[in-house]
Design a protein around this motif. Structure first.
Motif, short mmCIF file in Angstrom:
data_model
loop_
_atom_site.label_atom_id
_atom_site.label_comp_id
_atom_site.label_asym_id
_atom_site.label_seq_id
_atom_site.Cartn_x
_atom_site.Cartn_y
_atom_site.Cartn_z
N LEU A 114 -2.00 -9.32 -41.31
CA LEU A 114 -2.44 -9.46 -40.07
C LEU A 114 -2.94 -7.98 -39.36
O LEU A 114 -2.23 -7.07 -39.76
N ALA A 115 -3.98 -7.97 -38.91
CA ALA A 115 -4.43 -6.60 -38.11
C ALA A 115 -3.28 -6.18 -37.03
O ALA A 115 -2.33 -7.06 -36.87
N GLU A 116 -3.15 -5.05 -36.71
CA GLU A 116 -2.20 -4.37 -35.97
C GLU A 116 -1.98 -5.09 -34.58
O GLU A 116 -1.27 -5.10 -33.95
N SER A 117 -3.28 -5.54 -34.22
CA SER A 117 -3.42 -6.12 -32.71
C SER A 117 -2.66 -7.44 -32.73
O SER A 117 -2.26 -7.91 -31.64
N TRP A 118 -1.88 -7.86 -33.99
CA TRP A 118 -1.11 -8.95 -34.01
C TRP A 118 0.19 -8.79 -33.75
O TRP A 118 1.15 -9.76 -34.00
N ASP A 119 0.61 -7.36 -34.11
CA ASP A 119 1.87 -6.99 -33.96
C ASP A 119 2.49 -7.40 -32.49
O ASP A 119 2.05 -7.25 -31.59
N VAL A 120 4.07 -7.84 -32.58
CA VAL A 120 4.57 -8.08 -31.37
C VAL A 120 5.58 -7.20 -31.07
O VAL A 120 6.16 -6.39 -31.83
#
Length: 132
Positions: A126-132
């Motif tokens: 997944l792209a970094e924007s999906w990191d929590v």
């Protein structure tokens, strides 16, 4: 059953044993399925074959390739699997569709990846924007 080259000469029905009759029926069904699956060009080349085994042995290298070709295809699919990353302009469904194609390609060549590894691969892709 007497054999002349590729053609098997059937006995008179009274002379056939049950196993020979069953083999003829199975061969006929297999030939029918193979002929239905072939395109018109390939059908015209294969229609003279009298046994399903002969048809299969002829078309298998065309569609599946030799062992070297199979190994190359497996290597390319594995490379696609390793390099899978979600692009910034890509949505999750598009990335998952691409992932499914790769995994199904591997399964088609007999390489099965455990489900837990597949889940981890999706999460890491997944792209970094999906990191929590």
């Amino acid at each position: 059953m007497k054999q002349e080259g590729d053609r098997k000469i059937p006995k008179v029905k009274n002379e056939m044993i049950d196993e020979e009759q069953r083999n003829l029926q199975v061969n006929g069904k297999a030939l029918h399925m193979l002929f239905c699956a072939l395109g018109p060009d390939m059908y015209s080349k294969m229609s003279s074959c009298m046994s399903a085994k002969k048809v299969w042995d002829t078309i298998e290298p065309t569609y599946e390739g030799t062992n070297d070709v199979k190994e190359t295809k497996i290597g390319l699919i594995n490379l696609s699997y390793k390099n899978l990353k979600m692009q910034p302009d890509e949505n999750v469904m598009k990335m998952f569709d691409q992932f499914s194609v790769i995994v199904n390609g591997l399964k088609g060549f007999g390489e099965v990846i455990p489900e837990d590894k597949l889940v981890r691969k999706i999460l890491y892709s997944l792209a970094e924007s999906w990191d929590v």
